[in-house]
Design a protein around this motif. Structure first.
Motif, mmCIF file in Angstrom:
data_model
loop_
_atom_site.group_PDB
_atom_site.id
_atom_site.type_symbol
_atom_site.label_atom_id
_atom_site.label_comp_id
_atom_site.label_asym_id
_atom_site.label_seq_id
_atom_site.Cartn_x
_atom_site.Cartn_y
_atom_site.Cartn_z
ATOM 1 N N GLY A 24 4.661 -0.286 -5.648
ATOM 2 C CA GLY A 24 3.252 -0.061 -5.755
ATOM 3 C C GLY A 24 2.416 -1.154 -5.852
ATOM 4 O O GLY A 24 2.561 -1.926 -6.621
ATOM 5 N N THR A 26 -1.233 -1.229 -5.713
ATOM 6 C CA THR A 26 -2.595 -0.599 -5.826
ATOM 7 C C THR A 26 -3.602 -1.409 -5.958
ATOM 8 O O THR A 26 -4.962 -1.190 -5.340
ATOM 9 N N ALA A 31 -5.007 1.704 0.869
ATOM 10 C CA ALA A 31 -4.371 2.114 2.108
ATOM 11 C C ALA A 31 -2.895 1.868 1.858
ATOM 12 O O ALA A 31 -2.020 2.863 2.092
ATOM 13 N N GLN A 32 -2.408 0.873 1.645
ATOM 14 C CA GLN A 32 -1.095 0.444 1.271
ATOM 15 C C GLN A 32 -0.718 1.302 0.083
ATOM 16 O O GLN A 32 0.627 1.723 0.039
ATOM 17 N N VAL A 34 -1.379 4.176 -1.078
ATOM 18 C CA VAL A 34 -1.061 5.458 -0.878
ATOM 19 C C VAL A 34 0.306 5.581 -0.105
ATOM 20 O O VAL A 34 0.558 6.863 -0.668
ATOM 21 N N GLN A 35 0.678 4.784 0.350
ATOM 22 C CA GLN A 35 1.930 5.102 0.944
ATOM 23 C C GLN A 35 3.098 4.631 0.094
ATOM 24 O O GLN A 35 4.302 5.144 0.217
ATOM 25 N N THR A 36 2.863 4.111 -1.092
ATOM 26 C CA THR A 36 3.899 3.836 -2.272
ATOM 27 C C THR A 36 3.531 4.628 -3.430
ATOM 28 O O THR A 36 4.711 4.452 -4.315
ATOM 29 N N HIS A 38 3.718 8.293 -5.205
ATOM 30 C CA HIS A 38 4.264 9.679 -4.962
ATOM 31 C C HIS A 38 3.130 10.676 -5.528
ATOM 32 O O HIS A 38 2.817 10.563 -6.699
ATOM 33 N N LYS A 45 -7.196 13.075 1.605
ATOM 34 C CA LYS A 45 -6.979 11.588 2.263
ATOM 35 C C LYS A 45 -7.926 10.742 1.220
ATOM 36 O O LYS A 45 -7.575 9.696 0.732
ATOM 37 N N ARG A 48 -6.602 10.701 -2.340
ATOM 38 C CA ARG A 48 -5.601 9.838 -2.336
ATOM 39 C C ARG A 48 -5.894 8.514 -2.876
ATOM 40 O O ARG A 48 -5.264 7.806 -3.488
ATOM 41 N N ALA A 52 -5.579 6.274 -6.080
ATOM 42 C CA ALA A 52 -4.612 5.050 -5.932
ATOM 43 C C ALA A 52 -5.190 3.845 -6.388
ATOM 44 O O ALA A 52 -4.359 3.032 -7.249
#
Length: 272
Positions: A24, A26, A31-32, A34-36, A38, A45, A48, A52
């Protein structure tokens, strides 16, 4: 969650036994991150991305122990904490209990890391503990580049969010160490069941939320919709997660920073 998750790795075999973890980041880009991270529950959106970034204020606490009677084993405890100043965090006492109660001859390290800088853990020391209410205040060796939190009071049935470092969805264990600097962060949506819970014998200054959390969430925050801390998760009982109220947390912090009164001798007596 009653005890921080423990994993034993044999020295010299850690590279074989370790499971690759999801990272993670953050603090680098929302944006990155949010992808890592859960997310459990509904998050649009924008929320999130906001959560993050917020997660950076709730660092990972890691304890590493080598016991005198088991020199070939390394024990890891991982929990969550709340950043109350640039170089101070709050967590549960049971997260750092094994470190606080080290036996003579045992070795241990206590580190804290922001989710945005997991590869750069900061050493910490314990300033004050309260085993009864399950709180511990830690002082960091250097500042963390994240925003300290603000506190607020809870109300029944309000929507809340929790942040923690439990097992990830694949079931792997979370480890934070120099050799394994990655972790998996979980943000869940819930609601307050009771802002002043009275259903746990012997416990005061607690509230409850409707969802149970995983091991590793200990010491993590319960946040309102403005990202203010209304409490710190502490244990699971009867299918609910209980948290230490913000009022109790703030009293503990205030008492930790208040200088002790000096004793004054008067006519053969000692008074405060």
């Amino acid at each position: 969650m009653q005890k921080s998750w423990k994993r034993m790795l044999r020295v010299g075999m850690s590279g074989v036994l370790a499971i690759a973890m999801l990272a993670g980041s953050t603090g680098l880009a929302a944006a990155q991150a949010v992808q890592t991270i859960h997310f459990t529950g509904y998050f649009d959106k924008q929320l999130r991305a906001q959560m993050a970034v917020t997660a950076d204020s709730f660092p990972v606490v890691n304890v590493r122990l080598v016991k005198q009677d088991e020199p070939d084993m390394v024990y890891y405890d991982v929990g969550t904490s709340i950043l109350i100043s640039k170089d101070e965090v709050l967590t549960n006492y049971h997260v750092v209990q094994s470190f606080a109660e080290l036996s003579d001859g045992d070795e241990g390290t206590l580190t804290v890391a922001s989710p945005g800088s997991l590869s750069k853990p900061v050493k910490a020391k314990i300033i004050k503990t309260d085993p009864v209410t399950d709180m511990a205040l830690l002082k960091l060796d250097k500042e963390i580049d994240a925003q300290p939190v603000a506190f607020a009071n809870a109300r029944d049935n309000q929507v809340v969010y929790t942040i923690g470092f439990p097992k990830n969805p694949a079931g792997d264990l979370v480890i934070l160490d120099e050799d394994f600097p990655s972790t998996f962060n979980t943000i869940a949506k819930s609601r307050v069941f009771s802002s002043q819970a009275l259903d746990v014998p012997g416990k005061k200054g607690i509230g409850s939320i409707v969802k149970s959390m995983a091991q590793g969430n200990s010491g993590g925050p319960v946040l309102d919709q403005n990202n203010r801390v209304i409490g710190m998760m502490t244990f699971v009982y009867g299918g609910r997660t209980y948290y230490i109220t913000s009022k109790t947390l703030q009293t503990f912090i205030k008492e930790s920073t208040t200088p002790a009164k000096k004793q004054v001798a008067v006519a053969g007596k000692v008074s405060n």
